[in-house]
Design a protein around this motif. Sequence first.
Motif, PDB file in Angstrom:
ATOM      1  N   LEU A 155      -1.413  -1.437  -1.588  1.00 46.56           N
ATOM      2  CA  LEU A 155      -0.122  -0.863  -1.965  1.00 46.56           C
ATOM      3  C   LEU A 155       0.812  -0.760  -0.780  1.00 46.56           C
ATOM      4  O   LEU A 155       2.021  -0.949  -0.915  1.00 46.56           O
ATOM      5  CB  LEU A 155      -0.329   0.521  -2.570  1.00 46.56           C
ATOM      6  CG  LEU A 155      -0.803   0.540  -3.996  1.00 46.56           C
ATOM      7  CD1 LEU A 155      -1.099   1.953  -4.408  1.00 46.56           C
ATOM      8  CD2 LEU A 155       0.252  -0.056  -4.896  1.00 46.56           C
ATOM      9  N   ALA A 156       0.240  -0.442   0.383  1.00 50.26           N
ATOM     10  CA  ALA A 156       1.073  -0.297   1.571  1.00 50.26           C
ATOM     11  C   ALA A 156       1.711  -1.642   1.930  1.00 50.26           C
ATOM     12  O   ALA A 156       2.838  -1.690   2.412  1.00 50.26           O
ATOM     13  CB  ALA A 156       0.238   0.231   2.733  1.00 50.26           C
ATOM     14  N   VAL A 157       0.965  -2.736   1.675  1.00 51.85           N
ATOM     15  CA  VAL A 157       1.472  -4.060   2.037  1.00 51.85           C
ATOM     16  C   VAL A 157       2.294  -4.661   0.901  1.00 51.85           C
ATOM     17  O   VAL A 157       3.395  -5.171   1.104  1.00 51.85           O
ATOM     18  CB  VAL A 157       0.303  -5.000   2.401  1.00 51.85           C
ATOM     19  CG1 VAL A 157       0.833  -6.347   2.873  1.00 51.85           C
ATOM     20  CG2 VAL A 157      -0.549  -4.366   3.493  1.00 51.85           C
TER      21      VAL A 157
ATOM     22  N   PRO B 182       3.498  -3.382  -2.715  1.00 50.30           N
ATOM     23  CA  PRO B 182       3.535  -2.305  -3.728  1.00 50.30           C
ATOM     24  C   PRO B 182       3.396  -2.810  -5.164  1.00 50.30           C
ATOM     25  O   PRO B 182       2.946  -2.068  -6.021  1.00 50.30           O
ATOM     26  CB  PRO B 182       4.899  -1.662  -3.506  1.00 50.30           C
ATOM     27  CG  PRO B 182       5.283  -2.040  -2.119  1.00 50.30           C
ATOM     28  CD  PRO B 182       4.664  -3.366  -1.843  1.00 50.30           C
TER      29      PRO B 182
ATOM     30  N   GLY C 205       1.396  -5.164  -6.192  1.00 47.53           N
ATOM     31  CA  GLY C 205       0.114  -5.821  -6.394  1.00 47.53           C
ATOM     32  C   GLY C 205       0.119  -7.229  -5.831  1.00 47.53           C
ATOM     33  O   GLY C 205       1.152  -7.742  -5.378  1.00 47.53           O
TER      34      GLY C 205
END
Lengths: 301, 335
Positions: A289-291, A293, A295
């Motif tokens: 999610l951090a990379v 968001p 998917g």
Amino acid sequence: MVEQTLNGCQLGVMLFLMAAGLTLVFGIMDFINLAHGTFYMIGAFVGATSFVHSGSFAVGLVAAVAGAALAAVVLERTALKRLYSDSHLNQVLATYALILTFNEAVKVIWGPQPIFAPTPAFLSGSVTLVPGLDYPIYRLAVLILGSVLALALWFLIGRTRFGMQVRAGATHRETVQALGVNIGAVNAGVFALGAGLAGFAGFMAGPILAVQVGMGEQILIMTFVVVVIGGLGSVRGAFFGALLVGLADTWSRAMLPGLLRLLMPPSSADAIAAGVASLAVYLLMAIVLAVRPQGLFPRHG
Amino acid sequence: MADALSGASGRLRLSVGAGGAILLALPWILVALDEPFFIGVCVRFLAYGLAAAALDLILGYGGLVSFGQAAFFGIGAYTAGVMIHHATDGSVLLAWPIAIGGSTHALLVLPLAALVAAALAAGIGVISLRTGGVYFIMITLAFAQMVYFIVLSFPQYGGTDGLMLMARNAAPGLDLADETTLYYVSLVALAAFLWFGRRLARSRFGMVLRGARENERRMRALGFAIVRYRLAAFVISGAVTGLAGALLANQSGFVSPDLLSWQRSGEIMVMVVLGGMGTLFGPVLGAVALLLLEEVLQGWTEHWMLILGPLLLGVVLFTRGGLWGALSGERAGDG
């Protein structure tokens, strides 16, 4: 290590069967179904009971899939179709209420204790894959059958008329209706398909995991992690997300105790490893999610 | 409460006034009826009411469907539980690098519970607020489940069995071991949050939050850093929910992972919708109604969920506006 990888793939295949139904129903009907785990539970209970009474694994399998699909169609036609145009909040609340109802109903029918799901005789024992590596036949069968189903699903969605209607319905609902397709029937079909897959997964999981009330929610939350990682509405995302989650979970459970024992006394290492290992999939989700968001395989539009 | 209700209709003022008066007088009434046991039950109503109102701040005003409120509720309860456990046990919470023991001091433990829950909410919020809609529902649920597993992995705090508490919080002149004192402390906390929350909802902060609920893209175009506003609201909601959990832990003398389970999250969400979203008062009423209903149904049959489940489904399918709307005439967004 090879054994753990196979276990991870086997968990991944099960998760994919769950995630595919969830993501298809969301993709075409914009409906978030918390009670998807309920179909998994129904499949496990109905299947195990039918298997024990009939003595035939095949009868159990058919009963599991049919039972889950039937429950899904009845629910869809009577209550859930009213919620397609409603807010996601109301969908969540309504399906939450369904979970409470079905969990209690299962308790009434089968009792609060876990029930026994036997491994069929022709699938028990283990097989030597390569010299030095014995693997349980049943787990191998789950892996192979699940993969075949995944392929069949890909064919159904990507190569058939029904699949075309499903894909078109997901993006251009009104147009599909205007072209004379009975979208209500497609909806019900997708719902039954997803529930049938969940029922199959529940039945196959029976001999490996405990068949008990609450099993559906455990796998449901894992399934949520899968579709969040893969991208909601994408079957391809569900596939890769499921494999990733299955492997991450199995590997961390297998390897963490050994790693931590290098650092601390065995007793506390085992306790901490068990805790951290159950966090692995959530940490994976947080990182993805951090990379990205939306998917790994976001849906277009 | 007056300025939190400025411009309110007479019917709304009457509802709030009547509700407040009943809650204030309740311990006397129960003692007069010779049913002091029910004061403890009412503390539970207040604690759940506080948690539901805290969820309403982000759900009703912010449009953020958080399915992970049990994480904050449970972590608040466990913070209080662990501090009290170490204090009564004489053991240390942390031996290194500095020795920290437990405490039963109310003015330390209750704010600490809110603080720990706020920190957790900040962590979960930063990641989950990168997404929206359905993703947010699933991610908050998943992270709450993660917290559940973290708590389970501490065998010294009882694991699945939970932790019995041998004492309650206390401060000079304020002993929460007395049920009536605990009741009024909980009532003050609830009233303070309702006052604060209604003010907040009318402030610029609240307007941005509500604007983003209605049209996120437009608010962004107007130059508002929406995520920051939402994160702030999420953290406030988490902190208040943690305090509610700590109050509940004091009342029940017991904390267990059940407080952190996804069922609790669902229950708190049902309270908000049953009472009426976006009103703050409604969810308190919803909490009381749901808990009362559960008590009554439990008295009827062991399989009370078979009645509650379809009932809730009917409420979702066929009703709108909630109990508070029917009582006070106030709808979501009016406040």
